[in-house]
Design an enzyme around this catalytic site. Sequence first.
Site, mmCIF file in Angstrom:
data_model
loop_
_atom_site.group_PDB
_atom_site.id
_atom_site.type_symbol
_atom_site.label_atom_id
_atom_site.label_comp_id
_atom_site.label_asym_id
_atom_site.label_seq_id
_atom_site.Cartn_x
_atom_site.Cartn_y
_atom_site.Cartn_z
ATOM 1 N N HIS A 249 67.065 40.930 26.040
ATOM 2 C CA HIS A 249 65.903 40.958 26.935
ATOM 3 C C HIS A 249 64.694 40.267 26.299
ATOM 4 O O HIS A 249 64.045 39.425 26.927
ATOM 5 C CB HIS A 249 65.574 42.418 27.278
ATOM 6 C CG HIS A 249 64.335 42.581 28.093
ATOM 7 N ND1 HIS A 249 64.339 42.594 29.468
ATOM 8 C CD2 HIS A 249 63.039 42.716 27.727
ATOM 9 C CE1 HIS A 249 63.095 42.731 29.911
ATOM 10 N NE2 HIS A 249 62.278 42.813 28.876
ATOM 11 N N GLU A 250 64.397 40.583 25.054
ATOM 12 C CA GLU A 250 63.197 40.020 24.410
ATOM 13 C C GLU A 250 63.356 38.507 24.169
ATOM 14 O O GLU A 250 62.435 37.736 24.391
ATOM 15 C CB GLU A 250 62.904 40.748 23.094
ATOM 16 C CG GLU A 250 62.538 42.220 23.262
ATOM 17 C CD GLU A 250 61.361 42.460 24.214
ATOM 18 O OE1 GLU A 250 60.428 41.631 24.257
ATOM 19 O OE2 GLU A 250 61.384 43.470 24.930
ATOM 20 N N GLU B 246 59.658 40.457 33.951
ATOM 21 C CA GLU B 246 60.522 41.530 33.459
ATOM 22 C C GLU B 246 61.924 41.440 34.062
ATOM 23 O O GLU B 246 62.927 41.529 33.351
ATOM 24 C CB GLU B 246 59.904 42.897 33.767
ATOM 25 C CG GLU B 246 58.804 43.287 32.801
ATOM 26 C CD GLU B 246 59.246 43.202 31.359
ATOM 27 O OE1 GLU B 246 60.381 43.604 31.046
ATOM 28 O OE2 GLU B 246 58.466 42.700 30.534
ATOM 29 N N HIS C 262 62.674 36.518 27.269
ATOM 30 C CA HIS C 262 61.255 36.223 27.545
ATOM 31 C C HIS C 262 60.860 34.897 26.869
ATOM 32 O O HIS C 262 60.134 34.089 27.437
ATOM 33 C CB HIS C 262 60.340 37.317 26.986
ATOM 34 C CG HIS C 262 60.176 38.518 27.880
ATOM 35 N ND1 HIS C 262 59.728 38.435 29.177
ATOM 36 C CD2 HIS C 262 60.367 39.847 27.639
ATOM 37 C CE1 HIS C 262 59.661 39.665 29.706
ATOM 38 N NE2 HIS C 262 60.051 40.539 28.796
HETATM 39 ZN ZN LIG Z 1 60.170 42.618 28.782
#
Ligand SMILES: [Zn+2]
Length: 265
Positions: free
Chosen positions: A135-136, A197, A139
């Site tokens: 997830h990170e 997100e 980004h």
């Molecule tokens: Zn996030």
Amino acid sequence: MIKKIIVLFLLGLFLYSCATVPVTGRKQLSLVPNSEILPLSYDQYSQVLQENKLSDNQQWTAMVKNVGNKIKGAVEQYMKQKGLSDQLNGYSWEFNLIESETVNAWCMPGGKVAFYTGIMPICKDEKGVAVVMGHEVAHAIANHGRERMSEGLVANLGLSSLSAAMGQNPTLTQQLLLQSVGIGTQLGMLSFSRTHESEADEIGLIFMAMAGYDPREAPKFWERMAAQSSGQRPPEFLSTHPHPETRIADLNKQIPEALKYYKTQ
Ligand SMILES: [Zn+2]
């Protein structure tokens, strides 16, 4: 007439300054090249490492580095397959575990990752670390920091004075840049929009699956995170990553697509 010229100018600037997010194909504003963002990001990352203590938990540290390298491998493989390898130019991956009770993790532009020891019990094991790592890193690969910065530039300067200002007011440009990549007091506390997100969730699932981790672990991680939030002190991570319930529902819809990448392992 003047209006017409301005509209044409804005349209031109917009078209010229658009980028496409890998995996989702969403168009995003991109006014500053990564070649300007990455050096600042790297400076700030080394500052964080100097100001914080790295964890001496060798098992956890090895886990973060190991998962990080596998996710990195998956990202490189994915970008190569899609002919997008040049988007990783200038990347300088690093994965560190910082000693802190704070429940948090982030990835700065260019692949500079930090986990805090506080998030490790919620990750529970390598699979949980892979959920957060995917997830990170997503980004960063989706250039969400750069997009925020570009929008910040437009909002603060107005498009008409933007090009002039970027040449003549490097301090302001740099300030906005620092804000948007989450530097200074905001470091690691950067909250992304809902769009960012859910995009990071979608992309992260594919990266973790390609790295050899079952994407079905993702909702389980967010359930554990949600359980933590019912306590007296909600984890910092949840102030920047809200709505675990919505997130879990969305993840469950995205899992079938991610599983295609997992099965090819
Ligand atoms: Zn996030």
